[in-house]
Design a protein around this motif. Structure first.
Motif, PDB file in Angstrom:
ATOM      1  N   GLU A  32      54.734  43.662  21.921  1.00 50.28           N
ATOM      2  CA  GLU A  32      53.551  43.141  21.238  1.00 50.28           C
ATOM      3  C   GLU A  32      53.029  44.167  20.242  1.00 50.28           C
ATOM      4  O   GLU A  32      53.093  45.377  20.496  1.00 50.28           O
ATOM      5  N   PRO A  33      52.492  43.710  19.103  1.00 51.41           N
ATOM      6  CA  PRO A  33      51.959  44.649  18.112  1.00 51.41           C
ATOM      7  C   PRO A  33      50.684  45.322  18.615  1.00 51.41           C
ATOM      8  O   PRO A  33      49.949  44.765  19.422  1.00 51.41           O
ATOM      9  N   VAL A  34      50.445  46.507  18.130  1.00 51.75           N
ATOM     10  CA  VAL A  34      49.259  47.269  18.488  1.00 51.75           C
ATOM     11  C   VAL A  34      48.199  47.025  17.420  1.00 51.75           C
ATOM     12  O   VAL A  34      48.472  47.097  16.224  1.00 51.75           O
ATOM     13  N   THR A  35      46.981  46.749  17.854  1.00 47.51           N
ATOM     14  CA  THR A  35      45.876  46.565  16.926  1.00 47.51           C
ATOM     15  C   THR A  35      45.031  47.827  16.933  1.00 47.51           C
ATOM     16  O   THR A  35      44.530  48.228  17.973  1.00 47.51           O
ATOM     17  N   LEU A  36      44.902  48.435  15.776  1.00 44.71           N
ATOM     18  CA  LEU A  36      44.121  49.668  15.665  1.00 44.71           C
ATOM     19  C   LEU A  36      42.735  49.359  15.135  1.00 44.71           C
ATOM     20  O   LEU A  36      42.564  48.521  14.252  1.00 44.71           O
ATOM     21  N   ARG A  37      41.761  50.018  15.711  1.00 43.05           N
ATOM     22  CA  ARG A  37      40.378  49.882  15.218  1.00 43.05           C
ATOM     23  C   ARG A  37      40.058  51.092  14.366  1.00 43.05           C
ATOM     24  O   ARG A  37      40.400  52.214  14.710  1.00 43.05           O
ATOM     25  N   MET A  38      39.380  50.837  13.296  1.00 45.20           N
ATOM     26  CA  MET A  38      38.959  51.924  12.404  1.00 45.20           C
ATOM     27  C   MET A  38      37.700  52.569  12.990  1.00 45.20           C
ATOM     28  O   MET A  38      36.823  51.867  13.511  1.00 45.20           O
ATOM     29  N   LYS A  39      37.625  53.882  12.908  1.00 44.35           N
ATOM     30  CA  LYS A  39      36.430  54.581  13.380  1.00 44.35           C
ATOM     31  C   LYS A  39      35.240  54.200  12.518  1.00 44.35           C
ATOM     32  O   LYS A  39      35.357  54.110  11.285  1.00 44.35           O
ATOM     33  N   GLY A  40      34.101  53.959  13.142  1.00 44.22           N
ATOM     34  CA  GLY A  40      32.901  53.631  12.436  1.00 44.22           C
ATOM     35  C   GLY A  40      32.775  52.147  12.118  1.00 44.22           C
ATOM     36  O   GLY A  40      31.762  51.703  11.603  1.00 44.22           O
ATOM     37  N   ALA A  41      33.793  51.363  12.428  1.00 44.20           N
ATOM     38  CA  ALA A  41      33.706  49.921  12.165  1.00 44.20           C
ATOM     39  C   ALA A  41      32.956  49.260  13.315  1.00 44.20           C
ATOM     40  O   ALA A  41      33.095  49.633  14.481  1.00 44.20           O
ATOM     41  N   ALA A  42      32.160  48.288  13.021  1.00 44.42           N
ATOM     42  CA  ALA A  42      31.339  47.643  14.036  1.00 44.42           C
ATOM     43  C   ALA A  42      32.065  46.556  14.745  1.00 44.42           C
ATOM     44  O   ALA A  42      32.852  45.860  14.435  1.00 44.42           O
TER      45      ALA A  42
END
Length: 74
Positions: free
Chosen positions: A64-74
């Motif tokens: 499965e693909p990995v979903t990355l969250r950006m720092k500082g994103a709400a």
């Protein structure tokens, strides 16, 4: 006859058909069979792979693909 065996569902594929579905040479499915990494059926001296076993083998290799969250994103 043993009653603890898994029933075979669907079509039985030849080694060549399995190789075609996996887009490989016939050596790879033969190796999978020899190493008992995929379920197969022996009919006399012929070897067949249930389509359901091939589908399960393919599904077990899905990553499965990995979903990355950006720092500082709400």
């Amino acid at each position: 006859m043993a009653s603890n065996r898994t029933p075979v569902d669907g079509r039985l594929l030849t080694v060549a058909e399995v190789a075609e579905r996996l887009n490989t040479s016939v050596r790879y499915p033969r190796r999978l069979i020899e190493e008992r990494r995929i379920a197969f059926v022996k009919i006399g001296r012929h070897v067949r792979v249930p389509e359901s076993s091939l589908n399960a083998f393919i599904a077990s290799g899905v990553v499965e693909p990995v979903t990355l969250r950006m720092k500082g994103a709400a």
